[in-house]
Design a protein around this motif. Structure first.
Motif, PDB file in Angstrom:
ATOM      1  N   ARG D 288       0.839  -1.188   0.000  1.00 14.76           N
ATOM      2  CA  ARG D 288       0.000   0.000   0.000  1.00 14.76           C
ATOM      3  C   ARG D 288       0.874   1.238   0.000  1.00 14.76           C
ATOM      4  O   ARG D 288       1.894   1.287   0.679  1.00 14.76           O
ATOM      5  CB  ARG D 288      -0.888   0.000   1.247  1.00 14.76           C
ATOM      6  N   VAL D 289       0.473   2.238  -0.771  1.00 11.34           N
ATOM      7  CA  VAL D 289       1.309   3.428  -0.898  1.00 11.34           C
ATOM      8  C   VAL D 289       1.459   4.102   0.455  1.00 11.34           C
ATOM      9  O   VAL D 289       0.548   4.096   1.286  1.00 11.34           O
ATOM     10  CB  VAL D 289       0.708   4.395  -1.934  1.00 11.34           C
ATOM     11  N   PHE D 290       2.641   4.648   0.679  1.00 11.55           N
ATOM     12  CA  PHE D 290       2.913   5.311   1.946  1.00 11.55           C
ATOM     13  C   PHE D 290       2.338   6.728   1.896  1.00 11.55           C
ATOM     14  O   PHE D 290       2.579   7.467   0.945  1.00 11.55           O
ATOM     15  CB  PHE D 290       4.422   5.364   2.173  1.00 11.55           C
ATOM     16  N   GLY D 291       1.589   7.082   2.914  1.00 10.42           N
ATOM     17  CA  GLY D 291       1.087   8.449   3.003  1.00 10.42           C
ATOM     18  C   GLY D 291       0.122   8.811   1.893  1.00 10.42           C
ATOM     19  O   GLY D 291       0.290   9.833   1.218  1.00 10.42           O
ATOM     20  N   TYR D 292      -0.896   7.978   1.702  1.00  8.87           N
ATOM     21  CA  TYR D 292      -1.882   8.201   0.641  1.00  8.87           C
ATOM     22  C   TYR D 292      -2.431   9.616   0.663  1.00  8.87           C
ATOM     23  O   TYR D 292      -2.454  10.316  -0.357  1.00  8.87           O
ATOM     24  CB  TYR D 292      -3.010   7.181   0.795  1.00  8.87           C
ATOM     25  N   HIS D 293      -2.863  10.056   1.842  1.00 11.34           N
ATOM     26  CA  HIS D 293      -3.496  11.379   1.923  1.00 11.34           C
ATOM     27  C   HIS D 293      -2.526  12.487   1.549  1.00 11.34           C
ATOM     28  O   HIS D 293      -2.909  13.472   0.932  1.00 11.34           O
ATOM     29  CB  HIS D 293      -4.043  11.624   3.324  1.00 11.34           C
ATOM     30  N   PHE D 294      -1.277  12.304   1.945  1.00 18.00           N
ATOM     31  CA  PHE D 294      -0.311  13.360   1.653  1.00 18.00           C
ATOM     32  C   PHE D 294      -0.059  13.448   0.149  1.00 18.00           C
ATOM     33  O   PHE D 294       0.050  14.531  -0.414  1.00 18.00           O
ATOM     34  CB  PHE D 294       0.993  13.113   2.414  1.00 18.00           C
ATOM     35  N   ILE D 295       0.017  12.274  -0.495  1.00 15.70           N
ATOM     36  CA  ILE D 295       0.236  12.311  -1.947  1.00 15.70           C
ATOM     37  C   ILE D 295      -0.976  12.929  -2.640  1.00 15.70           C
ATOM     38  O   ILE D 295      -0.842  13.781  -3.522  1.00 15.70           O
ATOM     39  CB  ILE D 295       0.510  10.898  -2.492  1.00 15.70           C
ATOM     40  N   ALA D 296      -2.170  12.508  -2.206  1.00  9.70           N
ATOM     41  CA  ALA D 296      -3.377  13.024  -2.843  1.00  9.70           C
ATOM     42  C   ALA D 296      -3.468  14.537  -2.688  1.00  9.70           C
ATOM     43  O   ALA D 296      -3.678  15.270  -3.656  1.00  9.70           O
ATOM     44  CB  ALA D 296      -4.608  12.351  -2.258  1.00  9.70           C
ATOM     45  N   PHE D 297      -3.277  15.013  -1.443  1.00  4.39           N
ATOM     46  CA  PHE D 297      -3.432  16.452  -1.230  1.00  4.39           C
ATOM     47  C   PHE D 297      -2.264  17.245  -1.807  1.00  4.39           C
ATOM     48  O   PHE D 297      -2.428  18.410  -2.156  1.00  4.39           O
ATOM     49  CB  PHE D 297      -3.614  16.755   0.256  1.00  4.39           C
ATOM     50  N   SER D 298      -1.101  16.613  -1.910  1.00  2.00           N
ATOM     51  CA  SER D 298      -0.003  17.362  -2.528  1.00  2.00           C
ATOM     52  C   SER D 298      -0.316  17.636  -3.995  1.00  2.00           C
ATOM     53  O   SER D 298       0.096  18.664  -4.524  1.00  2.00           O
ATOM     54  CB  SER D 298       1.319  16.623  -2.369  1.00  2.00           C
ATOM     55  N   SER D 299      -1.080  16.727  -4.630  1.00  2.00           N
ATOM     56  CA  SER D 299      -1.478  17.008  -6.013  1.00  2.00           C
ATOM     57  C   SER D 299      -2.320  18.278  -6.069  1.00  2.00           C
ATOM     58  O   SER D 299      -2.118  19.141  -6.918  1.00  2.00           O
ATOM     59  CB  SER D 299      -2.302  15.854  -6.589  1.00  2.00           C
ATOM     60  N   LEU D 300      -3.275  18.366  -5.142  1.00  6.95           N
ATOM     61  CA  LEU D 300      -4.126  19.563  -5.136  1.00  6.95           C
ATOM     62  C   LEU D 300      -3.316  20.800  -4.779  1.00  6.95           C
ATOM     63  O   LEU D 300      -3.512  21.875  -5.346  1.00  6.95           O
ATOM     64  CB  LEU D 300      -5.280  19.381  -4.158  1.00  6.95           C
ATOM     65  N   ALA D 301      -2.380  20.633  -3.838  1.00  5.80           N
ATOM     66  CA  ALA D 301      -1.562  21.780  -3.436  1.00  5.80           C
ATOM     67  C   ALA D 301      -0.734  22.268  -4.620  1.00  5.80           C
ATOM     68  O   ALA D 301      -0.603  23.477  -4.845  1.00  5.80           O
ATOM     69  CB  ALA D 301      -0.654  21.393  -2.274  1.00  5.80           C
ATOM     70  N   ILE D 302      -0.194  21.309  -5.367  1.00  3.64           N
ATOM     71  CA  ILE D 302       0.601  21.704  -6.535  1.00  3.64           C
ATOM     72  C   ILE D 302      -0.287  22.425  -7.544  1.00  3.64           C
ATOM     73  O   ILE D 302       0.088  23.462  -8.097  1.00  3.64           O
ATOM     74  CB  ILE D 302       1.253  20.464  -7.169  1.00  3.64           C
ATOM     75  N   ALA D 303      -1.496  21.880  -7.753  1.00  2.00           N
ATOM     76  CA  ALA D 303      -2.402  22.515  -8.710  1.00  2.00           C
ATOM     77  C   ALA D 303      -2.711  23.938  -8.277  1.00  2.00           C
ATOM     78  O   ALA D 303      -2.758  24.856  -9.096  1.00  2.00           O
ATOM     79  CB  ALA D 303      -3.685  21.713  -8.843  1.00  2.00           C
ATOM     80  N   PHE D 304      -2.908  24.145  -6.975  1.00  2.00           N
ATOM     81  CA  PHE D 304      -3.253  25.488  -6.499  1.00  2.00           C
ATOM     82  C   PHE D 304      -2.032  26.410  -6.541  1.00  2.00           C
ATOM     83  O   PHE D 304      -2.070  27.473  -7.157  1.00  2.00           O
ATOM     84  CB  PHE D 304      -3.798  25.397  -5.077  1.00  2.00           C
ATOM     85  N   LEU D 305      -0.948  25.973  -5.894  1.00  2.00           N
ATOM     86  CA  LEU D 305       0.233  26.843  -5.840  1.00  2.00           C
ATOM     87  C   LEU D 305       0.823  27.067  -7.232  1.00  2.00           C
ATOM     88  O   LEU D 305       1.421  28.103  -7.499  1.00  2.00           O
ATOM     89  CB  LEU D 305       1.297  26.218  -4.934  1.00  2.00           C
ATOM     90  N   GLY D 306       0.629  26.058  -8.101  1.00  2.00           N
ATOM     91  CA  GLY D 306       1.167  26.188  -9.455  1.00  2.00           C
ATOM     92  C   GLY D 306       0.667  27.430 -10.167  1.00  2.00           C
ATOM     93  O   GLY D 306       1.312  27.932 -11.070  1.00  2.00           O
ATOM     94  N   PHE D 307      -0.486  27.928  -9.727  1.00  2.00           N
ATOM     95  CA  PHE D 307      -1.041  29.124 -10.356  1.00  2.00           C
ATOM     96  C   PHE D 307      -0.416  30.408  -9.827  1.00  2.00           C
ATOM     97  O   PHE D 307      -0.676  31.479 -10.343  1.00  2.00           O
ATOM     98  CB  PHE D 307      -2.549  29.190 -10.136  1.00  2.00           C
TER      99      PHE D 307
END
Lengths: 154, 374, 251, 560
Positions: D288-307
């Motif tokens: 099972r992937v380590f830190g599922y929630h962190f990976i998932a939310f980091s995607s959203l964080a990147i999408a937001f901060l990327g702007f």
């Protein structure tokens, strides 16, 4: 969906949008929009006596209120689910991020370089360049001298 | 044949600060990469299927671990941000006593004017140990003035001045590049930065940048050709803005209305002074009239230059070398041409640029450059 | 992961995957009408989000130059007829009201009323385009469109800097033109919708969502104009010009 | 490899039983060109994208060949400029932006969430047509004489000075942009509204999270660049003065608007790659992937901060100093979510049962290359070092490490991983493995020298460097590496196509992977699932300890 279409639709939109609004709901909204429009024109015709900012703020505020009514009532966001509301406002929430671009222009002049300003008299830049470049073909200059400092930035 | 330099020369006050920061970040980057690579390879081998590694109590979440690799990079990042920003503010804050040199960028040359009016093209002479502020503007598109050895670069924008500053710290000749893509000859829009002793620099200025020499009429014409800015449009091969003048003398020219003329002195003179009278086919009327702006002597010189068959294509780079030595004060500069070049309607409507390249010229210029450097 | 048959919806869809079936017209990829309708509404709003960003960038450009060249732009804007613009604003407003009422009638499945109201929207849109046509041709006559032929006569621009005025008219044409394209597209869509109502297509008669979607689009078109009108036609007089303003207000 | 082969695909071995799957559902050209099946559209996209990748790659090859000699080998300056512009335009707008979302995303997203199709299948098909229409216009622009502005289309060069086919190319990009927007809309609605019963947000595979974040960026960013580029066309065609400095416009404004999209576009390119890597690492680590929630939310964080970081492309563009500082700070913050992902993937491998199959080798290569690409981003996030490095080969190397080393490596890994699912066939594993190694080595040889060259001050987009011959050894190395890299990209086409005809049948789940897409047969039927799946378990429910013990027991049994 064996049930009647009406029921299906009613079921489908149990929580948003399907409630048939009374006619007055739409007419009232329409009236508000018309009043808004008249107010905008009135504000335009009224002489605010050199308070440019106020006049602008009024015009834009009315525009935003009108837009709000259209989105909220005509576009039925009022009855939408949280998700619907979220998406309805996502674009409007995101525009301010785009507007961050304007910050750049607000701050360009704060740098320590008098030569940044084309109209600055101090610059020792070649004369021809200074006098001609910023107004290549303008025979008239009502307002060149009282341009905002911001305007000089580019 | 090859030597392998790994670093650019460090010749300005910023080079040291920049390199220290650069190497510090590089150290962090290498460290980070090594850790990740080592762990990935190590795990891949150790926990490869079938190995007898301990797999008991697998871990799927660990808040402490997550926080540690959120917080540590953040702190490191902020530290480097602070350091970098400090240097940056320095770079954007020229000292009050900085000597101001003006730079005009245009397709595809740099025109530099020193405080006392001495001008040079594609070369920048600066005194060692003195802060120099460059105030820059472009005549056409966006360029960028880039001196790797000084670790400075800034864009040169049309319609607005930009500036940068540095203090040269080491004598020598360094590269000068245009580092913002600006069109066909972008890669050749560069030259040299020459750092001189302050005394040498003063001498150089006093001699108007070079030893005065007698010029032939054609050479004088070439000087005017470049001074007035003919080379902006008539440089090189036929281009979108103007036909080439290389070898034009005596040729038959076709006008937009179909009329044909031999390009003799009369024709050329009219073409310079009242260009709108006869427009060459394939071009629009975008050249400004020079009637009243050139003395007769200058027109004669120009004609001599054009008649000499000189290929103005080579004039950009070659100017900087072969002629740079003779280049003396240009009293009006190319600035006067600025307005003409910037007319909105100076756009070519249906120009047909030839595909002829300029590689040979470029190579020639390289050779010329070598000669000129002697 | 366990899989079981969804009650009432496990029968084969092989082959006929593009056909919609059932009175509400549920496409094969949806489990039921509710999911389909929710998807349509969310989909439409995501589309409108892109539209907001699309126009947003233009509004940004507008705002920047308007701020920088407020005086020249004010003088240039006096050349626009705020009455014509006002009529058009009211016109779009009425069309928006018609559209909202049409959606309401669609909810009530009142075909005749829907058709009449949509017809009203079409008429309003047509009037809008006609007025726009007169405005545009007026500008063309006076060489007030950007380019090399832009007027050299500063008088008709009340002395505005010609370059800045050219920028004003450039953005005016760009923004109102793009809005006009949206109006035309809207007319096409409404025409198609009316056709479907006319033919008693069950997709629209049995379910008001398609009408609602068209309505959302049309309201958005109105929304853009709500901002365009004051920004282009109703500029307040900048302070620096107010001193030598002869009369009050705009003229 | 799983030996349980499902019912054979009809027609190939003369078996009387014709197995229905999406590939056999209609064999006519029309059944492909008018399909609304997300899987077929994914295959169509795969074909288009492979074509554009090949074309862009050919231009890259020309660039590398030309730069071997300081005064050029074959091209003239004008042609060279058109070649690198074509390379950039094709690779960015017609390949990288679409590559993972439109192929793997289109194919897998509905299956991963247990849906029969995307929410708007016809819109999906439209998207493919828009993409190809855009591509055709760009090709027309190239055939018609080319574009010489670079893929960035900086004004006023693009709007007033270049007299190449800028308008045509931009129109093409505009259409391709709308393809991207429609894909984004489809993904967003699908993820929100089409999840199978029981498929909660935190049971979504990370690939879906990544594509969702990508879709958000697509719909918020793409319209801005669309209108900005359209303004350039207006300016060229109708002389509408928008960015023209002659009349008082600001050409730098274009850069602001352009990067407002084009920086987030980098995340459109890399976020789906993150999603692919998350799947690969966890499936081949059997854990099972380590830190599922962190990976998932980091995607959203990147999408937001990327702007909020577009300004770091403009540190030397004459934007305000204060703005540069703020953008530098946010860029530093943006490094954190990317680091979170890298660390979590590494931790996933810890105590796994790692299978070093070809996709996993690509994933490991990705982690190395993306890490280098990421950390060199720090040099560029720091304003004072960026001033020296802007628009040099350092930047070129940096973004190729991210885009090629990241996105393309992940794409190849994902393509190999899901190839059996898409085609029902297995490819030659050992060739694939060695090819992955070749790509890794060739890539590093191509782009690592460019870091050094960039630090030394070699500007990008330079045709000649005869005046600076010290750069030649690095260009030579780079060109040599490019040859290897080109080979590494070409070989998969051969063995993957070969597998279609002679490959071993894959079975439903050849990797023993977890995820709804592996529950259905390979290739899947047109509606993906015979029945609507109901999700009852967590995502990635591997059992590394049990699996290991099982394997050990099996080995012991075989020995005795």
């Amino acid at each position: 969906m064996a049930s009647s279409p009406l029921q299906a639709a009613a079921h489908a939109h149990g929580d948003h949008g399907h409630h048939v609004q009374p006619l007055s709901f739409y007419f009232k909204t329409g009236a508000v929009l018309t009043v808004g429009m008249i107010l905008t024109i009135a504000a335009y015709k009224y002489n605010w006596g050199g308070t440019y900012i106020i006049a602008n703020v009024i015009a834009l505020t009315i525009a935003f209120v009108k837009a709000g009514f259209v989105v909220w009532n005509f576009m039925h966001v009022k009855f939408a689910s949280t998700l619907g509301k979220m998406f309805a406002f996502l674009g409007f929430l995101w525009l301010p991020v785009l507007m961050v671009i304007l910050v750049d222009y607000g701050f360009r002049n704060h740098e320590q370089s008098p030569s940044f300003q084309l109209n600055g008299e101090e610059t020792a830049f070649p004369r021809q360049l200074k006098s001609k470049d910023h107004q290549p073909n303008s025979p008239n200059s009502v307002n060149t001298q009282n341009r905002t400092p911001y305007g000089r930035a580019f | 044949m090859f030597n392998f330099p790994m670093t650019p020369p460090a010749a300005s006050n910023f080079a040291g600060e920049h390199d220290a920061l650069f190497y510090a970040i590089t150290f962090l980057a290498v460290l980070f990469t090594l850790i990740v690579s080592f762990l990935v390879v190590f795990f891949a081998l150790k926990y490869r299927r079938g190995t007898k590694a301990d797999r008991s109590r697998p871990m799927y979440e660990n808040l402490a671990l997550e926080l540690s690799w959120i917080i540590i990079p953040t702190i490191l990042g902020l530290a480097f941000f602070g350091w970098g920003t400090k240097v940056y503010i320095d770079m954007r804050t020229p000292p009050k006593d900085a000597m101001e040199i003006f730079v005009i960028g245009k397709q595809w040359m740099w025109h530099v004017q020193h405080p006392n009016g001495v001008r040079e093209n594609n070369t920048l002479h600066v005194p060692m140990g003195k802060p120099v502020k460059l105030t820059m503007i472009s005549q056409d598109v966006i360029h960028a003035f880039y001196i790797p050895a000084f670790r400075v670069q800034y864009m040169v924008v049309p319609g607005r001045y930009t500036q940068m500053w540095f203090t040269p710290t080491k004598k020598g000749e360094y590269h000068l590049f245009c580092n913002m893509y600006c069109g066909t000859q972008h890669s050749e829009m560069g030259g040299r930065v020459v750092v001189l002793d302050p005394r040498e620099y003063a001498d150089w200025l006093a001699n108007n940048g070079s030893k005065p020499q007698t010029l032939t009429v054609a050479q004088a014409g070439e000087k005017i050709f470049n001074k007035v800015g003919c080379n902006n449009c008539h440089g090189g091969a036929d281009n979108q803005r103007a036909p080439s003048l290389a070898g034009i003398y005596g040729k038959t020219r076709v006008m937009t209305d179909g009329a044909r003329y031999i390009a003799d002195e009369t024709y050329l003179r009219e073409a310079i002074l009242r260009p709108s009278n006869k427009i060459t086919k394939g071009y629009i009327n975008s050249m400004s009239a020079y009637e009243g702006q050139l003395t007769e002597e200058e027109v004669v010189s120009l004609l001599a230059y054009i008649k000499s068959g000189a290929n103005p294509a080579a004039s950009e780079p070659a100017m900087s070398s072969a002629l740079a030595a003779k280049e003396s004060r240009i009293s009006e500069g190319t600035a006067g041409n600025y307005v003409g070049a910037m007319q909105f309607n100076s756009q070519r409507a249906d120009a047909t640029p030839t595909k002829r390249g300029n590689k040979m010229n470029a190579v020639g210029a390289m050779a010329a450059e070598k000669v000129g450097d002697q | 992961m366990a899989s079981i048959t969804h009650p009432g919806h496990g029968d084969g869809h092989h082959g006929a995957h593009d056909e919609h079936h059932g009175p509400g017209g549920v496409f094969h990829q949806y489990i039921d009408l509710e999911q389909q309708n929710d998807s349509y509404i969310v989909g439409m709003w995501t589309f409108l989000v892109t539209e907001v960003m699309f126009f947003g960038a233009l509004f940004l450009i507008y705002g920047l130059y308007r701020y920088a060249y407020s005086q020249d732009w004010f003088l240039a804007h006096e050349h626009l007829d705020y009455v014509m613009g006002g009529v058009n604003t009211f016109n779009l407003l009425v069309s928006s009201l018609f559209m909202a009422l049409a959606v309401r009638a669609a909810q009530l499945k009142d075909r005749k009323v829907v058709l009449r109201l949509l017809g009203g929207v079409m008429v309003c849109a047509a009037i809008f385009m006609v007025i726009k046509y007169f405005e545009y041709t007026g500008k063309f006559h006076e060489n007030l469109y950007p380019g090399p032929t832009f007027t050299k006569n500063a008088e008709i621009l009340h002395g505005a800097n010609l370059n800045k005025a050219q920028m004003f008219f450039g953005l005016y044409f760009a923004m109102t033109g793009l809005h006009g394209v949206h109006v035309v597209v809207g007319m096409l869509i409404i025409g198609k919708l009316m056709h479907m109502w006319w033919k008693k297509n069950p997709m629209v008669t049995e379910d008001y969502i398609p009408t609602e979607l068209v309505g959302l689009y049309w309201h958005f078109v109105d929304l853009v104009w709500i901002f365009l009108y004051p920004l282009f036609y109703l500029m307040p007089r900048p302070d620096a010009l107010a001193a030598h303003a002869s009369g009050g207000g705009g003229h | 490899m799983s030996t349980t082969v499902t019912t054979p695909i009809g027609g190939l071995d003369g078996s009387p039983k014709v197995e229905q799957n999406y590939l056999t559902n209609g064999h006519t050209l029309k059944s492909w060109l008018l399909t609304t099946d997300h899987k077929r559209i994914a295959i169509l996209y795969l074909i288009s994208i492979t074509f554009f990748f090949g074309l862009g790659g050919a231009f890259a090859g020309l660039i590398r060949y030309e730069l071997i000699a300081p005064a050029g080998n074959v091209l003239e300056s004008e042609t060279y400029n058109k070649v690198f512009s074509a390379h950039g335009i094709i690779m960015v707008f017609l390949f990288l932006v679409a590559v993972i979302p439109a192929t793997l995303g289109n194919f897998l997203l509905p299956m991963m969430i247990g849906a029969r199709d995307l929410a708007f299948p016809r819109l999906n098909l439209l998207s493919w047509y828009l993409f190809n229409a855009g591509g055709a216009l760009v090709l027309a622009a190239l055939v018609n004489g080319g574009v010489d502005t670079g893929w960035t289309f900086y004004t006023p060069y693009s709007s007033l000075y270049s007299n190449t086919n800028v308008s045509l190319a931009i129109t093409g990009i505009f259409l391709a942009g709308f393809a991207s927007i429609t894909t984004g809309m489809n993904f967003i609605v699908t993820v929100h509204k089409m999840r199978a019963p029981g498929m909660t947000w935190f049971r979504l595979p990370l690939f879906v999270w990544a594509n969702y974040a990508t879709a958000v960026v697509m719909i918020l960013g793409t319209p801005v660049v669309a209108i900005t580029l359209l303004c350039v066309v207006f300016e060229r065609t109708f002389k509408l003065p928008i960015f023209s400095p002659e009349l008082g416009g600001d050409p730098v404004l274009f850069q602001h608007l352009f990067w407002f999209y084009s920086h987030p576009a980098v995340y459109i390119m890399i976020l789906p790659a993150f999603g692919v890597i998350s799947e690969l690492i966890t499936n081949f680590s059997r854990k099972r992937v380590f830190g599922y929630h962190f990976i998932a939310f980091s995607s959203l964080a990147i999408a937001f901060l990327g702007f909020l970081v577009w300004g770091h492309h403009m540190f030397v563009s004459s934007q305000s100093m204060y703005q540069s500082i703020v953008f530098s700070l946010i860029t530093y913050l943006l490094a954190v979510p990317s680091a979170i992902k890298i660390f979590n993937w590494t931790a996933t491998m810890y105590k796994g049962n790692i299978r070093l199959d070809a996709p996993m080798i690509y994933a490991i290569a990705f982690m190395g290359l993306f890490t280098v690409g990421g950390v060199t981003g720090l040099h560029l996030a720091t304003v004072s070092t960026d001033i020296h490095l802007t628009a040099t080969y350092f930047i070129v190397a940096h973004f190729h490490y991210v885009m090629v080393g990241g996105t393309i490596t992940a794409f190849l890994g994902g393509l190999h991983f899901w190839w059996p699912k898409m085609t029902g066939r297995l490819y030659n594993e050992s060739v694939a493995k060695w090819n992955a190694v070749l790509v890794f080595v060739g890539f590093n040889l191509t782009f690592f020298p460019q870091f050094v060259m960039g630090f030394m001050g070699m500007p990008r987009r330079y045709h000649y460097y005869y005046f600076a011959p010290e750069f030649q050894p690095y260009h030579l190395m780079s060109s040599a590496g490019a040859t290897a890299l080109g080979l590494g990209f070409a070989v998969p086409i051969f063995y993957l196509v070969k597998s279609l005809f002679t490959g071993e049948k894959a079975g439903a789940n050849p990797w023993g992977a977890h995820g709804l897409e592996w529950e259905t047969q390979s290739p899947p039927i047109t509606v993906n699932f015979e029945t609507v799946p109901i999700v009852t378990d967590e995502v990635y429910d591997f059992d590394p300890v049990g699996e290991h013990e099982e394997l050990m027991a099996k080995l012991a049994g075989a020995k005795s």
